[in-house]
Design an enzyme around this catalytic site. Structure first.
Site, PDB file in Angstrom:
ATOM      1  N   TRP A  94       0.895  -1.340   0.096  1.00  0.00           N
ATOM      2  CA  TRP A  94      -0.034   0.101  -0.146  1.00  0.00           C
ATOM      3  C   TRP A  94       0.704   1.341  -0.078  1.00  0.00           C
ATOM      4  O   TRP A  94       0.145   2.293   0.051  1.00  0.00           O
ATOM      5  CB  TRP A  94      -1.023  -0.088   1.123  1.00  0.00           C
ATOM      6  N   CYS A 151      -6.967  -4.467  -1.572  1.00  0.00           N
ATOM      7  CA  CYS A 151      -8.049  -5.217  -1.337  1.00  0.00           C
ATOM      8  C   CYS A 151      -9.056  -5.347  -2.520  1.00  0.00           C
ATOM      9  O   CYS A 151      -9.666  -6.619  -2.466  1.00  0.00           O
ATOM     10  CB  CYS A 151      -9.026  -4.327  -0.219  1.00  0.00           C
ATOM     11  N   HIS A 173     -13.011  -0.354   1.481  1.00  0.00           N
ATOM     12  CA  HIS A 173     -12.521  -1.467   1.503  1.00  0.00           C
ATOM     13  C   HIS A 173     -13.537  -2.536   1.147  1.00  0.00           C
ATOM     14  O   HIS A 173     -14.851  -2.656   1.191  1.00  0.00           O
ATOM     15  CB  HIS A 173     -12.413  -1.885   3.035  1.00  0.00           C
ATOM     16  N   ASP A 189     -12.860 -12.439   4.362  1.00  0.00           N
ATOM     17  CA  ASP A 189     -11.951 -11.086   3.811  1.00  0.00           C
ATOM     18  C   ASP A 189     -10.328 -11.523   3.601  1.00  0.00           C
ATOM     19  O   ASP A 189      -9.888 -12.187   4.743  1.00  0.00           O
ATOM     20  CB  ASP A 189     -12.129  -9.954   4.910  1.00  0.00           C
ATOM     21  N   ASN A 230     -20.150  -0.773  11.663  1.00  0.00           N
ATOM     22  CA  ASN A 230     -20.833  -0.365  12.662  1.00  0.00           C
ATOM     23  C   ASN A 230     -19.866   0.535  13.708  1.00  0.00           C
ATOM     24  O   ASN A 230     -20.644   1.059  14.862  1.00  0.00           O
ATOM     25  CB  ASN A 230     -21.469  -1.416  13.390  1.00  0.00           C
ATOM     26  N   ASP A 284     -18.271   2.961  16.344  1.00  0.00           N
ATOM     27  CA  ASP A 284     -18.378   4.374  16.551  1.00  0.00           C
ATOM     28  C   ASP A 284     -17.068   4.930  16.425  1.00  0.00           C
ATOM     29  O   ASP A 284     -16.096   4.322  17.179  1.00  0.00           O
ATOM     30  CB  ASP A 284     -19.105   4.776  17.952  1.00  0.00           C
ATOM     31  N   GLU A 339     -28.698   4.326   9.300  1.00  0.00           N
ATOM     32  CA  GLU A 339     -28.307   5.499  10.503  1.00  0.00           C
ATOM     33  C   GLU A 339     -29.137   6.037  11.253  1.00  0.00           C
ATOM     34  O   GLU A 339     -30.251   6.578  11.060  1.00  0.00           O
ATOM     35  CB  GLU A 339     -27.441   6.418   9.591  1.00  0.00           C
ATOM     36  N   GLU A 351     -30.168  -0.324  14.601  1.00  0.00           N
ATOM     37  CA  GLU A 351     -28.579   0.096  14.565  1.00  0.00           C
ATOM     38  C   GLU A 351     -28.154   0.077  15.949  1.00  0.00           C
ATOM     39  O   GLU A 351     -27.154  -0.423  16.431  1.00  0.00           O
ATOM     40  CB  GLU A 351     -28.441   1.494  13.941  1.00  0.00           C
ATOM     41  N   TYR A 374      -5.638   5.541   1.088  1.00  0.00           N
ATOM     42  CA  TYR A 374      -7.113   5.239   1.306  1.00  0.00           C
ATOM     43  C   TYR A 374      -7.358   4.596   2.377  1.00  0.00           C
ATOM     44  O   TYR A 374      -8.535   4.118   2.663  1.00  0.00           O
ATOM     45  CB  TYR A 374      -7.574   4.740  -0.316  1.00  0.00           C
TER      46      TYR A 374
END
Length: 571
Positions: free
Chosen positions: A290, A326, A389, A412, A452, A454, A484, A489, A560
């Site tokens: 990267w 990715c 991603h 992933d 999700n 915070d 949102e 949520e 990025y």
């Protein structure tokens, strides 16, 4: 006097001679016994050759597009489990006689085939009808049998391990008095057995024809990159039916070192793929980079398809190919999964969180002067937010989880965080992520945080018990699995926090501070390289009292992936 002296100087030579004599005599006896056991009488019907009906079977198994089917010099059968296929053998010595000939098929999988582990299948040719359950291999004699040609229909159960199988055929006589030995014909054909999304008994069964066409058969598409304001689709040739793909896919499963008996379980297989597409642990397919330095390889943005990458991997002696990021890891994963029969799609998450310490939050720590503390107070916090991603969703039932958690699962292949001491991720149930049930396997906390988390800002504070107080929590920044601000949520986040001790600690630091001063950094539509730009910050006091505000505004360039590159200005 030593023990050896008491026995004389020639004792050691005498003992060595005994060992040699005993070993030689034992080997000779065993060889004679094996010759007697394997003595093939003159009436044994030897197999001359095998015919796989490769194209006819491929049409029934939805595998006709594979290059292996059409290889002019060495075509190979490609079957899907949960179905029957036809195979025939021609005998060299005389016509096949069911009452006289004893024929046994041995399907072998892996280096140490075992009947107990369902990697050695023993099928005696006895019946003209199937007699076993759908959970077992079975074989019947087809009415097309004539003279020296024995035509068979073989059933593969929907739980069979996927990969490369081989067939041995043992032929002998039912009347043992005429000779107990059996001739063995070893067919050298690689037989590929794949998952079957057309079969209801297969864990990867996908009901809708359009979905199967899109997520299994479609060999081209787009992988999305860019930003959430300016998404951009990169055309990609998945090429899952090209000749190089199936062999490399099977090789990737070998890298995982999962027992061959477990390779019928799609959960284990996709987990192996997520670890084998990157090179970190087992010399997998792709090297990630990267930093923009690609001089000794190919820049990630220059790839436009998976086949060239896999060809480079194979031609280079299975040395990892340089370089990927990715979207490249995800596209290659799509190719491998679809080739093996697993429904798969590439998924792009914009404003994607990378939580490095399982807190379910993206934590930024700042000094009293407003400078960001790289690595956090302990040097172990490298949380970041990626512009985007790309990972994968794969479709399967999950009998290892409570009911309701099957369907799409996230995996992933981009190397980020270790899972069970290996760079692999998933499968994580999307339903579990949506509900915040992060205690379910595999890697649900990491995937949950990606969509999700915070964002929490912590500032140095001498009065705090641990030296920092929470300055701000941004709840609606990271890409979301629920709308949102919705009740669903916040309920999902609440459920997830209950399942993470570290998250409970971070969310407990409320300090009874009211956040009644709001900051809004107005986002710029575009910035031209080399040109000056202005930043607008709106500060709004929502209290009834005056507030004193200390602020530090820093402009920096980042990759990025959210990794810091250079500080340009601070004020």
């Amino acid at each position: 006097m030593s023990h050896s002296n008491r026995l004389g100087s020639n004792h050691a030579n005498w003992v060595n001679g005994l060992r040699s004599d005993f070993s030689r005599e034992f080997a000779n006896r065993r060889e004679e016994e094996e010759l007697k056991e394997n003595l093939v009488g003159p009436l044994v019907n030897n197999v001359d050759r095998v015919h796989w009906y490769i194209k006819d079977n491929a049409k029934l198994h939805h595998t006709i597009k594979f290059d292996q089917i059409h290889d002019s010099s060495s075509p190979k059968p490609v079957f899907r489990r949960g179905q029957t296929f036809y195979v025939a053998m021609r005998f060299r010595d005389r016509d096949f006689d069911l009452d006289t000939d004893r024929i046994i098929l041995n399907f072998r999988f892996g280096p140490k085939p075992s009947v107990a582990k369902d990697t050695l299948i023993v099928l005696p040719i006895i019946n003209k009808k199937f007699t076993k359950t759908k959970d077992e291999w079975d074989v019947r004699i087809d009415p097309g049998t004539r003279a020296k040609d024995l035509v068979l229909q073989v059933f593969i159960p929907a739980t069979a391990p996927v990969g490369i199988w081989r067939l041995n055929i043992r032929s002998g006589l039912k009347d043992r008095s005429q000779g107990a030995g059996m001739a063995v014909y070893k067919d050298e054909t690689d037989v590929f057995i794949l998952f079957n999304p057309w079969c209801k008994e297969d864990l990867v069964y996908l009901e809708d024809d359009k979905d199967r066409e899109e997520y299994v058969m479609n060999d081209k598409g787009k992988v999305y990159v860019g930003s959430f304001r300016k998404p951009r689709g990169r055309p990609w040739a998945f090429g899952q039916f090209e000749d190089v793909v199936l062999p490399v896919a099977c090789y990737v499963l070998e890298l995982s070192k999962y027992p061959h008996s477990e390779r019928g379980n799609p959960v284990k297989v996709v987990r192996a793929i997520s670890g084998g597409v990157n090179d970190i642990d087992d010399e997998g397919i792709l090297v990630g980079r990267w930093d923009g330095e690609y001089g000794d390889g190919i820049a990630p943005f220059k790839w436009t398809g998976s086949v060239r990458i896999l060809e480079e991997y194979l031609k280079g002696g299975f040395r990892p190919v340089k370089y990927g990021q990715c979207w490249v890891f995800s596209a290659v994963t799509t190719t491998i999964c679809r080739a093996l029969g697993i429904p798969c799609r590439s998924v792009t998450n914009y404003v994607s969180a990378h939580d490095t310490n399982s807190s379910l939050t993206i934590d930024k720590f700042f000094s009293k002067a407003g400078d960001e503390i790289e690595g956090g107070p302990d040097g172990e916090n490298w949380d970041s937010i990626w512009n985007f991603h790309v990972w994968n969703d794969v479709w399967m039932a999950r009998p290892d989880l409570p009911p309701g958690y099957g369907g799409w699962q996230a995996i992933d292949a981009t190397p980020q965080e270790e899972s069970e001491n290996k760079m692999q991720c998933g499968p994580a149930s999307l339903e579990a992520v949506r509900r915040g049930d992060i205690g379910l396997g595999f890697d649900c906390p990491f995937v949950f945080a990606e969509v999700n988390a915070d964002v929490m800002h912590w500032g140095e504070d001498d009065e705090s018990d641990w030296g920092y107080k929470r300055m701000k929590m941004i709840q609606f920044h990271i890409g979301r699995s629920n709308p949102e601000g919705s009740a669903a949520e916040r309920l999902a986040i609440h459920n997830a926090i209950r399942g993470s001790k570290r998250a409970q600690i971070y969310y407990e630091y409320q300090e009874n501070v009211k956040e009644d001063v709001k900051f809004d950094l107005i986002e710029l539509e575009s910035i031209f390289v080399g040109e000056p730009f202005k930043v607008k910050v709106v500060i709004r006091n929502e209290s009834d009292e005056p507030r004193t505000v200390s602020a530090a505004l820093t402009a920096k360039s980042i990759y990025y992936t959210g990794v810091h590159h250079f500080n340009h200005q601070k004020s």
